[in-house]
Write a protein that holds these residues in place. Structure first.
Motif, mmCIF file in Angstrom:
data_model
loop_
_atom_site.group_PDB
_atom_site.id
_atom_site.type_symbol
_atom_site.label_atom_id
_atom_site.label_comp_id
_atom_site.label_asym_id
_atom_site.label_seq_id
_atom_site.Cartn_x
_atom_site.Cartn_y
_atom_site.Cartn_z
ATOM 1 N N TRP A 42 0.819 -1.208 0.000
ATOM 2 C CA TRP A 42 0.000 0.000 0.000
ATOM 3 C C TRP A 42 0.856 1.261 0.000
ATOM 4 C CZ3 TRP A 42 -4.170 -1.435 4.236
ATOM 5 C CH2 TRP A 42 -5.081 -2.349 3.679
ATOM 6 N N ALA A 43 1.940 1.225 0.744
ATOM 7 C CA ALA A 43 2.788 2.411 0.838
ATOM 8 C C ALA A 43 3.270 2.854 -0.538
ATOM 9 C CB ALA A 43 3.978 2.134 1.752
ATOM 10 N N GLY A 44 3.573 1.881 -1.403
ATOM 11 C CA GLY A 44 4.025 2.229 -2.743
ATOM 12 C C GLY A 44 2.887 2.561 -3.684
ATOM 13 N N GLN A 45 1.870 1.711 -3.710
ATOM 14 C CA GLN A 45 0.760 1.908 -4.635
ATOM 15 C C GLN A 45 -0.043 3.164 -4.316
ATOM 16 O OE1 GLN A 45 -1.434 -1.763 -4.334
ATOM 17 N NE2 GLN A 45 -0.040 -2.867 -5.708
ATOM 18 N N ASP A 46 -0.282 3.393 -3.043
ATOM 19 C CA ASP A 46 -1.107 4.537 -2.650
ATOM 20 C C ASP A 46 -0.419 5.865 -2.950
ATOM 21 O OD1 ASP A 46 -2.986 2.752 -1.766
ATOM 22 O OD2 ASP A 46 -2.433 2.922 0.341
ATOM 23 N N ALA A 47 0.899 5.891 -2.816
ATOM 24 C CA ALA A 47 1.622 7.134 -3.080
ATOM 25 C C ALA A 47 1.427 7.567 -4.533
ATOM 26 C CB ALA A 47 3.105 6.961 -2.768
ATOM 27 N N LEU A 48 1.520 6.599 -5.457
ATOM 28 C CA LEU A 48 1.331 6.911 -6.870
ATOM 29 C C LEU A 48 -0.116 7.311 -7.154
ATOM 30 C CD1 LEU A 48 3.437 4.029 -8.488
ATOM 31 C CD2 LEU A 48 4.067 6.450 -8.264
ATOM 32 N N ALA A 49 -1.058 6.570 -6.579
ATOM 33 C CA ALA A 49 -2.473 6.873 -6.804
ATOM 34 C C ALA A 49 -2.847 8.233 -6.220
ATOM 35 C CB ALA A 49 -3.341 5.778 -6.190
ATOM 36 N N PHE A 50 -2.310 8.531 -5.038
ATOM 37 C CA PHE A 50 -2.614 9.807 -4.398
ATOM 38 C C PHE A 50 -2.021 10.966 -5.197
ATOM 39 C CE2 PHE A 50 -1.780 13.123 -1.133
ATOM 40 C CZ PHE A 50 -3.087 13.314 -0.701
ATOM 41 N N ALA A 51 -0.808 10.760 -5.729
ATOM 42 C CA ALA A 51 -0.184 11.799 -6.541
ATOM 43 C C ALA A 51 -1.004 12.057 -7.801
ATOM 44 C CB ALA A 51 1.241 11.395 -6.908
ATOM 45 N N ARG A 52 -1.500 10.984 -8.420
ATOM 46 C CA ARG A 52 -2.327 11.160 -9.620
ATOM 47 C C ARG A 52 -3.627 11.878 -9.284
ATOM 48 N NH1 ARG A 52 -0.612 5.764 -10.870
ATOM 49 N NH2 ARG A 52 -2.571 4.979 -9.969
ATOM 50 N N ALA A 53 -4.245 11.484 -8.168
ATOM 51 C CA ALA A 53 -5.527 12.092 -7.787
ATOM 52 C C ALA A 53 -5.369 13.570 -7.469
ATOM 53 C CB ALA A 53 -6.112 11.353 -6.588
ATOM 54 N N THR A 54 -4.347 13.906 -6.692
ATOM 55 C CA THR A 54 -4.143 15.310 -6.342
ATOM 56 C C THR A 54 -3.706 16.115 -7.564
ATOM 57 O OG1 THR A 54 -1.895 14.742 -5.624
ATOM 58 C CG2 THR A 54 -3.604 14.865 -3.932
ATOM 59 N N GLY A 55 -2.920 15.489 -8.422
ATOM 60 C CA GLY A 55 -2.495 16.184 -9.632
ATOM 61 C C GLY A 55 -3.657 16.520 -10.543
ATOM 62 N N ALA A 56 -4.665 15.644 -10.541
ATOM 63 C CA ALA A 56 -5.836 15.877 -11.387
ATOM 64 C C ALA A 56 -6.816 16.867 -10.773
ATOM 65 C CB ALA A 56 -6.542 14.551 -11.664
ATOM 66 N N THR A 57 -6.896 16.884 -9.441
ATOM 67 C CA THR A 57 -7.897 17.720 -8.781
ATOM 68 C C THR A 57 -7.384 19.103 -8.370
ATOM 69 O OG1 THR A 57 -7.345 16.698 -6.654
ATOM 70 C CG2 THR A 57 -9.173 15.744 -7.904
ATOM 71 N N LEU A 58 -6.074 19.222 -8.136
ATOM 72 C CA LEU A 58 -5.549 20.506 -7.674
ATOM 73 C C LEU A 58 -5.804 21.653 -8.649
ATOM 74 C CD1 LEU A 58 -2.190 19.691 -5.821
ATOM 75 C CD2 LEU A 58 -4.315 20.585 -4.861
ATOM 76 N N PRO A 59 -5.630 21.451 -9.963
ATOM 77 C CA PRO A 59 -5.933 22.563 -10.880
ATOM 78 C C PRO A 59 -7.383 23.016 -10.788
ATOM 79 C CG PRO A 59 -4.623 20.896 -11.989
ATOM 80 C CD PRO A 59 -5.030 20.305 -10.680
ATOM 81 N N VAL A 60 -8.296 22.053 -10.636
ATOM 82 C CA VAL A 60 -9.720 22.411 -10.511
ATOM 83 C C VAL A 60 -9.961 23.172 -9.215
ATOM 84 C CG1 VAL A 60 -12.063 21.488 -10.375
ATOM 85 C CG2 VAL A 60 -10.370 20.400 -11.865
ATOM 86 N N ILE A 61 -9.346 22.685 -8.144
ATOM 87 C CA ILE A 61 -9.493 23.347 -6.846
ATOM 88 C C ILE A 61 -8.901 24.752 -6.893
ATOM 89 C CG2 ILE A 61 -8.804 23.279 -4.416
ATOM 90 C CD1 ILE A 61 -8.886 20.242 -4.612
ATOM 91 N N ALA A 62 -7.756 24.881 -7.548
ATOM 92 C CA ALA A 62 -7.108 26.184 -7.645
ATOM 93 C C ALA A 62 -7.973 27.168 -8.424
ATOM 94 C CB ALA A 62 -5.748 26.037 -8.312
ATOM 95 N N LEU A 63 -8.598 26.681 -9.491
ATOM 96 C CA LEU A 63 -9.457 27.548 -10.286
ATOM 97 C C LEU A 63 -10.679 27.989 -9.494
ATOM 98 C CD1 LEU A 63 -10.015 28.833 -13.051
ATOM 99 C CD2 LEU A 63 -11.201 26.722 -13.706
ATOM 100 N N ALA A 64 -11.299 27.029 -8.800
ATOM 101 C CA ALA A 64 -12.465 27.371 -7.985
ATOM 102 C C ALA A 64 -12.059 28.278 -6.833
ATOM 103 C CB ALA A 64 -13.121 26.099 -7.458
ATOM 104 N N GLY A 65 -10.900 27.994 -6.251
ATOM 105 C CA GLY A 65 -10.437 28.808 -5.135
ATOM 106 C C GLY A 65 -10.151 30.230 -5.528
ATOM 107 N N SER A 66 -9.590 30.416 -6.736
ATOM 108 C CA SER A 66 -9.284 31.774 -7.184
ATOM 109 C C SER A 66 -10.543 32.618 -7.317
ATOM 110 C CB SER A 66 -8.551 31.721 -8.535
ATOM 111 O OG SER A 66 -9.381 31.134 -9.526
ATOM 112 N N ALA A 67 -11.668 31.945 -7.584
ATOM 113 C CA ALA A 67 -12.934 32.672 -7.697
ATOM 114 C C ALA A 67 -13.580 32.904 -6.336
ATOM 115 C CB ALA A 67 -13.890 31.901 -8.603
ATOM 116 N N LEU A 68 -13.351 31.971 -5.406
ATOM 117 C CA LEU A 68 -14.015 32.058 -4.105
ATOM 118 C C LEU A 68 -13.216 32.797 -3.046
ATOM 119 C CD1 LEU A 68 -15.468 28.432 -3.844
ATOM 120 C CD2 LEU A 68 -16.714 30.525 -4.405
ATOM 121 N N VAL A 69 -11.890 32.735 -3.151
ATOM 122 C CA VAL A 69 -11.047 33.304 -2.094
ATOM 123 C C VAL A 69 -11.317 34.782 -1.837
ATOM 124 C CG1 VAL A 69 -8.659 33.967 -1.565
ATOM 125 C CG2 VAL A 69 -9.209 31.613 -2.134
ATOM 126 N N PRO A 70 -11.440 35.636 -2.899
ATOM 127 C CA PRO A 70 -11.705 37.051 -2.602
ATOM 128 C C PRO A 70 -12.947 37.265 -1.741
ATOM 129 C CG PRO A 70 -11.083 36.782 -4.887
ATOM 130 C CD PRO A 70 -11.265 35.399 -4.336
#
Length: 273
Positions: free
Chosen positions: A55-83
């Motif tokens: 799990w330590a190996g597999q989860d690290a790769l899966a988590f990196a892929r998941a965060t890599g895919a979702t962070l841009p969306v979160i950043a875009l939404a955050g840029s609109a909501l943060v102000p």
């Protein structure tokens, strides 16, 4: 007894309460069921502790892929909501800032202690203790909680440095940023205490949903409020920390629970008479 010792002890007791909840809800595993003539339905052999290394190996790769895919969306939404959201930081901070007394003060102090990095020691110890039992679900929950704390803290520490948001006590305002600053005065976003608290508790809620684990989420919420009351974080800091911790815990717990369900399936074996 000093209040710091009392509150740290309460935080430790919360972790042991999680363990008690896990041990009290042993998963039922059947060894053999009645099957058609000539067939025996048997449970698969239980997994060994080597699954944690996998799990330590597999989860690290899966988590990196998941965060890599979702962070841009979160950043875009955050840029609109943060102000809009940050306009609420100052009034929320003004309303919660201070040192409450009595039961509320103790509750917030316990929540604050639960988010300290030194709480990683009992989290790791709890996983070690789980290996002394034969309860695989309890072992998985303890490992997932420990792993969630590690991953979520890594994400939070990276964001703290990149964002470089000024803490409330600097009186620089919620819109003051100094990216890559080495000073902790600019490590406000997101809240590390809140991240760790939710990251530790969320997997236990996923594995053992019930009144005990749900109540622990209230303690994590207390961590968030405590960080605002201590003038260490803005409201948006603790919201981001809670989201990171909860997301990490849910992501890892779902992966591990799916595998546990698969290995709990029965395999049909022929009987040779």
């Amino acid at each position: 007894m000093p209040s710091s010792v009392l509150t740290r002890g309460c935080a430790l007791l919360l972790l042991f309460a999680i363990a008690d909840a896990g041990m009290a809800q042993q998963a039922f595993v059947a060894d053999e069921f009645e099957a058609a003539p000539g067939l025996a339905l048997t449970a698969q052999d239980g997994p060994g502790v080597e699954r944690f290394l996998r799990w330590a190996g597999q989860d690290a790769l899966a988590f990196a892929r998941a965060t890599g895919a979702t962070l841009p969306v979160i950043a875009l939404a955050g840029s609109a909501l943060v102000p809009t959201a940050t306009n609420l930081d100052a009034p929320i901070g003004d309303g919660l800032r201070g040192e409450p007394e009595g039961a509320l003060g103790v509750f917030l102090e316990v929540g604050d202690r639960l988010g300290e990095r030194k709480m990683a020691v009992p989290v790791v110890a709890l996983f070690g203790a789980s290996l002394l039992t034969s309860n695989e679900r309890f072992q998985d929950a303890a490992f997932t909680s420990m792993q969630s704390a590690l991953y979520a803290t890594g994400v939070t520490m990276g964001l703290k440095s990149l964002v470089g948001r000024a803490r409330p006590y600097t009186d620089d305002g919620s819109f003051n940023f100094a990216p890559l600053s080495p000073s902790r005065d600019y490590y406000s976003f997101p809240s590390g205490h809140t991240t760790l608290s939710f990251a530790v508790v969320t997997p236990w809620v996923m594995y053992y949903p019930g009144p005990v684990t749900y109540s622990l989420l209230a303690v994590s919420a207390g961590t968030a409020v405590a960080r605002i009351s201590k003038d260490e974080h803005w409201a948006t800091d603790v919201l981001a920390g809670a989201a990171i911790g909860a997301f990490t815990g849910v992501f890892l717990a779902r992966r591990h629970l799916r595998e546990a369900e698969a290995r709990a399936a029965f395999q049909v074996q022929p009987l040779v008479s």
